[in-house]
Design a protein around this motif. Structure first.
Motif, PDB file in Angstrom:
ATOM      1  N   GLU A   1     -23.620 -27.156  38.246  1.00  0.00           N
ATOM      2  CA  GLU A   1     -25.002 -27.224  37.758  1.00  0.00           C
ATOM      3  C   GLU A   1     -25.721 -25.872  37.812  1.00  0.00           C
ATOM      4  OE1 GLU A   1     -26.958 -30.606  39.626  1.00  0.00           O
ATOM      5  OE2 GLU A   1     -26.163 -31.670  37.879  1.00  0.00           O
ATOM      6  N   ASN A   2     -24.979 -24.825  38.101  1.00  0.00           N
ATOM      7  CA  ASN A   2     -25.597 -23.503  38.139  1.00  0.00           C
ATOM      8  C   ASN A   2     -26.072 -23.122  36.730  1.00  0.00           C
ATOM      9  OD1 ASN A   2     -25.073 -20.358  37.695  1.00  0.00           O
ATOM     10  ND2 ASN A   2     -25.743 -20.706  39.795  1.00  0.00           N
ATOM     11  N   GLU A   3     -27.343 -22.748  36.628  1.00  0.00           N
ATOM     12  CA  GLU A   3     -27.933 -22.482  35.304  1.00  0.00           C
ATOM     13  C   GLU A   3     -27.247 -21.318  34.593  1.00  0.00           C
ATOM     14  OE1 GLU A   3     -29.856 -24.373  33.623  1.00  0.00           O
ATOM     15  OE2 GLU A   3     -30.147 -25.787  35.274  1.00  0.00           O
ATOM     16  N   ARG A   4     -26.947 -20.263  35.328  1.00  0.00           N
ATOM     17  CA  ARG A   4     -26.295 -19.099  34.688  1.00  0.00           C
ATOM     18  C   ARG A   4     -24.922 -19.480  34.145  1.00  0.00           C
ATOM     19  NH1 ARG A   4     -25.882 -14.385  38.700  1.00  0.00           N
ATOM     20  NH2 ARG A   4     -24.915 -13.325  36.941  1.00  0.00           N
ATOM     21  N   LEU A   5     -24.202 -20.292  34.931  1.00  0.00           N
ATOM     22  CA  LEU A   5     -22.861 -20.704  34.508  1.00  0.00           C
ATOM     23  C   LEU A   5     -22.946 -21.599  33.275  1.00  0.00           C
ATOM     24  CD1 LEU A   5     -20.107 -20.012  35.629  1.00  0.00           C
ATOM     25  CD2 LEU A   5     -20.117 -22.143  36.916  1.00  0.00           C
ATOM     26  N   LYS A   6     -23.956 -22.471  33.260  1.00  0.00           N
ATOM     27  CA  LYS A   6     -24.137 -23.377  32.114  1.00  0.00           C
ATOM     28  C   LYS A   6     -24.348 -22.588  30.825  1.00  0.00           C
ATOM     29  CE  LYS A   6     -26.134 -27.685  33.886  1.00  0.00           C
ATOM     30  NZ  LYS A   6     -27.417 -28.345  34.123  1.00  0.00           N
ATOM     31  N   LYS A   7     -25.092 -21.470  30.937  1.00  0.00           N
ATOM     32  CA  LYS A   7     -25.369 -20.663  29.730  1.00  0.00           C
ATOM     33  C   LYS A   7     -24.110 -19.978  29.221  1.00  0.00           C
ATOM     34  CE  LYS A   7     -30.268 -19.841  30.521  1.00  0.00           C
ATOM     35  NZ  LYS A   7     -31.026 -19.288  31.638  1.00  0.00           N
ATOM     36  N   ILE A   8     -23.232 -19.588  30.153  1.00  0.00           N
ATOM     37  CA  ILE A   8     -22.012 -18.849  29.778  1.00  0.00           C
ATOM     38  C   ILE A   8     -20.964 -19.774  29.155  1.00  0.00           C
ATOM     39  CG2 ILE A   8     -20.045 -17.536  30.721  1.00  0.00           C
ATOM     40  CD1 ILE A   8     -22.069 -16.586  32.936  1.00  0.00           C
ATOM     41  N   LEU A   9     -20.890 -21.010  29.683  1.00  0.00           N
ATOM     42  CA  LEU A   9     -19.825 -21.927  29.252  1.00  0.00           C
ATOM     43  C   LEU A   9     -20.238 -22.774  28.058  1.00  0.00           C
ATOM     44  CD1 LEU A   9     -18.505 -23.322  32.671  1.00  0.00           C
ATOM     45  CD2 LEU A   9     -17.392 -21.623  31.211  1.00  0.00           C
TER      46      LEU A   9
ATOM     47  N   SER B   1     -17.632 -27.708  25.762  1.00  0.00           N
ATOM     48  CA  SER B   1     -16.228 -28.149  25.786  1.00  0.00           C
ATOM     49  C   SER B   1     -15.453 -27.445  26.907  1.00  0.00           C
ATOM     50  CB  SER B   1     -15.554 -27.898  24.433  1.00  0.00           C
ATOM     51  OG  SER B   1     -15.461 -26.506  24.200  1.00  0.00           O
ATOM     52  N   GLU B   2     -15.799 -26.172  27.170  1.00  0.00           N
ATOM     53  CA  GLU B   2     -15.144 -25.428  28.265  1.00  0.00           C
ATOM     54  C   GLU B   2     -15.539 -26.034  29.612  1.00  0.00           C
ATOM     55  OE1 GLU B   2     -14.864 -20.888  26.418  1.00  0.00           O
ATOM     56  OE2 GLU B   2     -16.765 -21.551  27.303  1.00  0.00           O
ATOM     57  N   ALA B   3     -16.833 -26.352  29.733  1.00  0.00           N
ATOM     58  CA  ALA B   3     -17.321 -26.963  30.977  1.00  0.00           C
ATOM     59  C   ALA B   3     -16.638 -28.310  31.201  1.00  0.00           C
ATOM     60  CB  ALA B   3     -18.834 -27.138  30.920  1.00  0.00           C
ATOM     61  N   HIS B   4     -16.427 -29.043  30.098  1.00  0.00           N
ATOM     62  CA  HIS B   4     -15.793 -30.362  30.210  1.00  0.00           C
ATOM     63  C   HIS B   4     -14.351 -30.244  30.718  1.00  0.00           C
ATOM     64  CE1 HIS B   4     -14.793 -34.499  29.535  1.00  0.00           C
ATOM     65  NE2 HIS B   4     -13.806 -34.137  28.755  1.00  0.00           N
TER      66      HIS B   4
ATOM     67  N   GLN C   1      -5.269 -31.592  35.218  1.00  0.00           N
ATOM     68  CA  GLN C   1      -5.121 -30.387  36.029  1.00  0.00           C
ATOM     69  C   GLN C   1      -4.489 -29.214  35.266  1.00  0.00           C
ATOM     70  OE1 GLN C   1      -3.871 -31.305  40.131  1.00  0.00           O
ATOM     71  NE2 GLN C   1      -2.876 -29.324  40.117  1.00  0.00           N
ATOM     72  N   THR C   2      -3.467 -29.512  34.468  1.00  0.00           N
ATOM     73  CA  THR C   2      -2.789 -28.435  33.725  1.00  0.00           C
ATOM     74  C   THR C   2      -3.766 -27.730  32.783  1.00  0.00           C
ATOM     75  OG1 THR C   2      -0.857 -29.867  33.781  1.00  0.00           O
ATOM     76  CG2 THR C   2      -0.678 -27.894  32.439  1.00  0.00           C
ATOM     77  N   TYR C   3      -4.565 -28.533  32.046  1.00  0.00           N
ATOM     78  CA  TYR C   3      -5.572 -27.959  31.141  1.00  0.00           C
ATOM     79  C   TYR C   3      -6.598 -27.158  31.948  1.00  0.00           C
ATOM     80  CZ  TYR C   3      -4.086 -31.415  27.624  1.00  0.00           C
ATOM     81  OH  TYR C   3      -3.364 -32.157  26.738  1.00  0.00           O
ATOM     82  N   GLN C   4      -7.010 -27.749  33.078  1.00  0.00           N
ATOM     83  CA  GLN C   4      -8.051 -27.155  33.919  1.00  0.00           C
ATOM     84  C   GLN C   4      -7.622 -25.772  34.414  1.00  0.00           C
ATOM     85  OE1 GLN C   4      -8.528 -28.741  37.926  1.00  0.00           O
ATOM     86  NE2 GLN C   4     -10.637 -29.284  37.454  1.00  0.00           N
ATOM     87  N   GLU C   5      -6.404 -25.693  34.943  1.00  0.00           N
ATOM     88  CA  GLU C   5      -5.899 -24.403  35.457  1.00  0.00           C
ATOM     89  C   GLU C   5      -5.841 -23.367  34.347  1.00  0.00           C
ATOM     90  OE1 GLU C   5      -2.120 -25.131  37.312  1.00  0.00           O
ATOM     91  OE2 GLU C   5      -3.023 -26.269  38.964  1.00  0.00           O
TER      92      GLU C   5
END
Length: 537
Positions: free
Chosen positions: A134-142, A145-148, A203-207
């Motif tokens: 939920e970090n706002e800076r991270l939300k703006k960067i991602l 679909s990447e966050a998902h 997990q494979t996609y996540q890594e």
């Protein structure tokens, strides 16, 4: 429960749940190792005191309060951290310790540990969500679909953990002597824990997504580094938070096993523990299968592209096929009779791809390709060791294909680079060969055992990843530092460096470990039959 409720629940008890799950688990497994070392060094395991024998997961960390007025408050004193159920002031002052049998105290510890470790796990999940996701800076960067891909269904996992924790905690508060927790574990596993399969299968996609983001987005790399430095994270990495659900579901199974070892035989509590264990085992297997399927399919496609057939082509990709081992060996040239050291080239390189049902024999050709010149079903392979005949024939073994690509019998004399490499190939090629020591499934032989004191991540398909405090039977070992082992709690087999473990020398402790292992699996007779016959990877 709504998501905001999570935050309130954690906020209410900040400072009480002091350990993150990663630290908690590490402390608990190290304590388990020390307990076993202590028992192993004693001539009679009965001599150690109850608290020494309890492999309690260290430093339980309290749980959220339920709405009912608590009979026992885990949370009253935020400055103390309890190691054990018996150290709680309520328990100490109640006089219950003088009434309960030592075995019942050990059982209480095992149940209490399951509850407190869930609280610690919930705390770490909460940090993954509130601090990273939920970090706002991270939300703006991602991109969404990447966050998902990165966070998957972690909110579902957290909601499930919270509901589970509230039920566990309510049970602890009903009576200072805990009646049971495995019935709650059973209900939640059956009704809610499928969220773990979804998370772990991704997990494979996540890594891959995480590595890609670190590489492609400097801003992402920078924010993650800053977030990791926050004191809240206690020096732990972002990836250690991402892997929590997989670690928790396997650990939960072990915690239930620990309870099962301590309940009275043929009691109701034994039945609920066996039921809970069986359901958890189903979920853990589905999680493992989800991870494997994804990576295996990719691997098979990549191998298929590299193969060129000199013989009749064999379709490589199949849903039921996966790679067990691949690598280079030296093939001895010429018939056996004309073996002389004067031959210019005694050996030439060949390359083997061994699948669970098929062996493909190739030569490497330019362009990272392999030319296939022979193959055979894995069931029709036989191996025999060549008695050592001097330096040139060290680590040489004979591989027989009872029926090869031309429907004939064929023999290959192969040389490996080391003794362990030779043994690993021989065991992979012909899995039903007798190993040096008989597996515990025979019960008749006192098989050597080892406990893991350093975690190990498998580098090859025939290796076994190890967690701290795993106990394994040693089925074979090599002079150059490798062990072929079978883990007691799930019967998985594989190779690992001997430096990762310490041998358990006390025969009573070994016998006790086996007895507990059979008890855990006794509910499933078919499982028992499968143990001996199943071809492990």
């Amino acid at each position: 429960p709504t998501f905001n409720h999570h935050r309130n629940l954690d906020g209410k008890h900040r400072g009480i749940l002091r350990l993150l799950y990663q630290e908690y688990r590490d402390k608990s497994t190290r304590q388990e190792i020390e307990t076993r070392r202590l028992q192993d060094s004693q001539t009679d395991p009965e001599e150690s005191s109850p608290s020494e024998e309890t492999p309690s997961e260290a430093e339980p960390t309290g749980t959220p309060e339920s709405k009912a007025p608590p009979q026992i408050s885990l949370l009253r004193n935020s400055n103390s951290r309890f190691n054990l159920w018996q150290d709680l002031p309520e328990i100490r002052s109640s006089g219950v310790l003088s009434i309960l049998q030592p075995d019942e105290i050990k059982l209480q510890e095992a149940m209490f540990e399951l509850v407190t470790s869930e609280a610690s796990y919930y705390k770490s999940l909460n940090l993954l969500v509130s601090h990273f996701m939920e970090n706002e800076r991270l939300k703006k960067i991602l991109h969404p679909s990447e966050a998902h891909i990165l966070f998957s269904n972690v909110l579902d996992v957290m909601a499930v953990s919270e509901r589970f924790l509230l039920d566990l905690e309510q049970r602890v508060e009903e009576n200072i002597v805990i009646s049971d927790v495995c019935d709650i574990v059973y209900q939640h596993t059956v009704n809610h824990f499928s969220v773990y399969i979804t998370y772990v299968s991704n997990q494979t996609y996540q890594e891959r997504a995480y590595k890609q983001l670190l590489q492609d987005k400097p801003a992402f790399r920078e924010v993650i580094s800053q977030l990791e430095l926050d004191p809240k994270c206690k020096g732990l990495s972002f990836s250690s938070f991402l892997i929590l659900p997989f670690q928790r579901i396997t650990r939960l199974k072990l915690l239930v096993q620990n309870i099962l070892k301590k309940v009275e035989e043929k009691s109701d509590r034994e039945n609920t523990a066996l039921d809970a264990h069986k359901e958890l085992e189903t979920v853990v297997k589905a999680c493992n299968e989800g991870v494997r399927k994804m990576s295996r399919t990719e691997q098979m496609i990549s191998i298929q592209k590299k193969l060129e057939f000199k013989i009749k082509s064999v379709p490589i990709i199949s849903h039921s096929r996966w790679l067990l081992k691949q690598g280079e060996l030296q093939q001895m040239n010429g018939p056996k009779t004309s073996r002389t050291l004067r031959t210019k080239k005694l050996f030439r390189e060949i390359y083997l791809f061994l699948f669970n049902d098929l062996l493909v024999i190739c030569r490497q050709i330019p362009g990272d390709k392999y030319q296939v010149f022979d193959s055979a079903p894995r069931g029709l392979l036989r191996v025999e060791e060549l008695e050592d005949q001097g330096q040139s024939l060290a680590n040489v073994f004979i591989l027989r294909l009872l029926e090869n690509a031309d429907d004939r019998e064929a023999s290959y004399m192969l040389k490996a680079s080391s003794q362990s490499e030779m043994k690993r190939w021989m065991i992979s090629l012909a899995p039903n060969r007798r190993t040096k020591f008989v597996s515990f499934t025979s019960r008749l032989v006192d098989c050597p055992q080892i406990q893991c004191v350093h975690p190990y991540v498998a580098q090859q398909p025939d290796e076994l990843s190890l967690e701290l405090a795993d106990v394994l039977n040693i089925l074979d070992k090599t002079d150059d530092g490798w062990i072929f082992g079978e883990r007691l709690h799930d019967q998985e087999r594989g190779w690992f460096p001997s430096s990762m473990g310490e041998e358990i020398l006390n025969p009573k402790i070994r016998a006790q470990n086996l007895k507990e292992c059979f008890r855990v699996h006794k509910s499933d007779d078919s499982q028992r039959r499968k143990l001996g016959s199943r071809n492990r990877q």
